[in-house]
Design an enzyme around this catalytic site. Sequence first.
Site, PDB file in Angstrom:
ATOM      1  N   ASP A  13       0.809  -1.229   0.000  1.00  0.00           N
ATOM      2  CA  ASP A  13       0.000   0.000   0.000  1.00  0.00           C
ATOM      3  C   ASP A  13       0.845   1.283   0.000  1.00  0.00           C
ATOM      4  O   ASP A  13       0.452   2.285   0.603  1.00  0.00           O
ATOM      5  CB  ASP A  13      -0.960   0.020   1.198  1.00  0.00           C
ATOM      6  CG  ASP A  13      -2.059  -1.017   1.078  1.00  0.00           C
ATOM      7  OD1 ASP A  13      -2.418  -1.365  -0.065  1.00  0.00           O
ATOM      8  OD2 ASP A  13      -2.553  -1.478   2.113  1.00  0.00           O
ATOM      9  N   ILE A  14       1.986   1.251  -0.667  1.00  0.00           N
ATOM     10  CA  ILE A  14       2.774   2.487  -0.783  1.00  0.00           C
ATOM     11  C   ILE A  14       2.692   3.072  -2.195  1.00  0.00           C
ATOM     12  O   ILE A  14       3.281   4.107  -2.467  1.00  0.00           O
ATOM     13  CB  ILE A  14       4.260   2.292  -0.354  1.00  0.00           C
ATOM     14  CG1 ILE A  14       4.890   1.072  -0.994  1.00  0.00           C
ATOM     15  CG2 ILE A  14       4.372   2.184   1.143  1.00  0.00           C
ATOM     16  CD1 ILE A  14       5.414   1.336  -2.362  1.00  0.00           C
ATOM     17  N   GLY A  15       1.946   2.396  -3.086  1.00  0.00           N
ATOM     18  CA  GLY A  15       1.691   2.960  -4.399  1.00  0.00           C
ATOM     19  C   GLY A  15       2.404   2.310  -5.563  1.00  0.00           C
ATOM     20  O   GLY A  15       2.559   2.932  -6.614  1.00  0.00           O
ATOM     21  N   LYS A  16       2.817   1.053  -5.428  1.00  0.00           N
ATOM     22  CA  LYS A  16       3.499   0.373  -6.532  1.00  0.00           C
ATOM     23  C   LYS A  16       2.619   0.305  -7.774  1.00  0.00           C
ATOM     24  O   LYS A  16       3.090   0.509  -8.891  1.00  0.00           O
ATOM     25  CB  LYS A  16       3.909  -1.047  -6.126  1.00  0.00           C
ATOM     26  CG  LYS A  16       4.967  -1.139  -5.057  1.00  0.00           C
ATOM     27  CD  LYS A  16       5.461  -2.566  -4.883  1.00  0.00           C
ATOM     28  CE  LYS A  16       4.348  -3.567  -4.659  1.00  0.00           C
ATOM     29  NZ  LYS A  16       3.585  -3.321  -3.393  1.00  0.00           N
ATOM     30  N   THR A  17       1.341  -0.004  -7.574  1.00  0.00           N
ATOM     31  CA  THR A  17       0.445  -0.159  -8.718  1.00  0.00           C
ATOM     32  C   THR A  17       0.197   1.175  -9.405  1.00  0.00           C
ATOM     33  O   THR A  17       0.181   1.260 -10.642  1.00  0.00           O
ATOM     34  CB  THR A  17      -0.880  -0.790  -8.278  1.00  0.00           C
ATOM     35  OG1 THR A  17      -0.624  -2.064  -7.664  1.00  0.00           O
ATOM     36  CG2 THR A  17      -1.801  -1.009  -9.471  1.00  0.00           C
ATOM     37  N   LYS A  37       2.148  -9.296 -13.286  1.00  0.00           N
ATOM     38  CA  LYS A  37       2.302  -9.461 -11.844  1.00  0.00           C
ATOM     39  C   LYS A  37       2.054 -10.923 -11.522  1.00  0.00           C
ATOM     40  O   LYS A  37       1.067 -11.503 -11.983  1.00  0.00           O
ATOM     41  CB  LYS A  37       1.313  -8.558 -11.091  1.00  0.00           C
ATOM     42  CG  LYS A  37       1.493  -8.552  -9.573  1.00  0.00           C
ATOM     43  CD  LYS A  37       0.664  -7.436  -8.935  1.00  0.00           C
ATOM     44  CE  LYS A  37       0.896  -7.372  -7.429  1.00  0.00           C
ATOM     45  NZ  LYS A  37       0.226  -6.192  -6.812  1.00  0.00           N
ATOM     46  N   GLU A 116       5.305  -5.991 -11.735  1.00  0.00           N
ATOM     47  CA  GLU A 116       5.110  -5.446 -10.393  1.00  0.00           C
ATOM     48  C   GLU A 116       5.152  -6.564  -9.354  1.00  0.00           C
ATOM     49  O   GLU A 116       4.599  -7.646  -9.567  1.00  0.00           O
ATOM     50  CB  GLU A 116       3.767  -4.722 -10.305  1.00  0.00           C
ATOM     51  CG  GLU A 116       3.504  -4.101  -8.938  1.00  0.00           C
ATOM     52  CD  GLU A 116       2.088  -3.579  -8.785  1.00  0.00           C
ATOM     53  OE1 GLU A 116       1.690  -3.314  -7.618  1.00  0.00           O
ATOM     54  OE2 GLU A 116       1.370  -3.455  -9.786  1.00  0.00           O
ATOM     55  N   SER A 118       4.516  -8.206  -5.386  1.00  0.00           N
ATOM     56  CA  SER A 118       3.467  -8.268  -4.369  1.00  0.00           C
ATOM     57  C   SER A 118       4.076  -7.827  -3.046  1.00  0.00           C
ATOM     58  O   SER A 118       5.054  -8.411  -2.582  1.00  0.00           O
ATOM     59  CB  SER A 118       2.926  -9.693  -4.233  1.00  0.00           C
ATOM     60  OG  SER A 118       2.479 -10.188  -5.473  1.00  0.00           O
ATOM     61  N   ASN A 183       6.634   8.217  -3.845  1.00  0.00           N
ATOM     62  CA  ASN A 183       5.206   8.458  -4.048  1.00  0.00           C
ATOM     63  C   ASN A 183       4.651   9.330  -2.915  1.00  0.00           C
ATOM     64  O   ASN A 183       5.274   9.470  -1.866  1.00  0.00           O
ATOM     65  CB  ASN A 183       4.469   7.117  -4.106  1.00  0.00           C
ATOM     66  CG  ASN A 183       3.039   7.256  -4.572  1.00  0.00           C
ATOM     67  OD1 ASN A 183       2.713   8.158  -5.348  1.00  0.00           O
ATOM     68  ND2 ASN A 183       2.168   6.374  -4.112  1.00  0.00           N
TER      69      ASN A 183
END
Length: 230
Positions: A13-17, A37, A116, A118, A183
């Site tokens: 939840d740090i913005g990889k996607t 992915k 990406e 996981s 990010n």
Amino acid sequence: MSKNLFITGTGTDIGKTFVSALIVKKLASKAKAGYYKAAMSGNLRDKNGNLIPGDAKFVKEISGIEQSLESMCPYVYENAYSPHLASRVEGNPVSMDVVKSGFLALQSEFDYLTMEGSGGILCPIDYDKEGKRPVLFLEDIIRNLALNSIIVADAGLGTINSLVLTANYMAAKNLGIKGIIFNHFHKGNIMQEDNIYMCEKMTGLKTLALVSDGDNDLAMDFETLAGLYE
């Protein structure tokens, strides 16, 4: 054959996607760009009960690429757990052979392929308690596919610790790092700007781009971005 790059992060939840979507969008503006992915967790079902690969759907919508959702991820889970636990609960554990074959198939279709990860770099992908299958961690996938990485980090409080630990772990494991993308950046924020300075000094890595909430374009020219892919 495509040139390839892996997107990892300092945690979940740090913005990889989001960053991956902007990267693919930039590449797709001048070349054939694809996304992949190995495993996605925490996905919703459609009206027919089929799981929707949410991260893939987001990247597809933001980037505008025509790649099929089915080709973007071989393993899709409903529970928002690490893939090793999600597959233990739901079945269908991740196989390196399946991940690799899907990746290799896409290489012939695209000029640039962005993969990406996981969660963070230490995310367990498959861990059979009974020892009947080989243990599979995210770093094993990166190594098996011979990929270099970009680290995505939050620009805010705590990022020095998480970024330096991630970078040092990857260096110790001989995993190549091309640089950092921060990010949730707020220009003029003294703490965030110092975080970036300290992370660069403590790791020797370059900041490749700064991404703010709501950005619809990656602040990096196509040639520089494409040059990170091998």
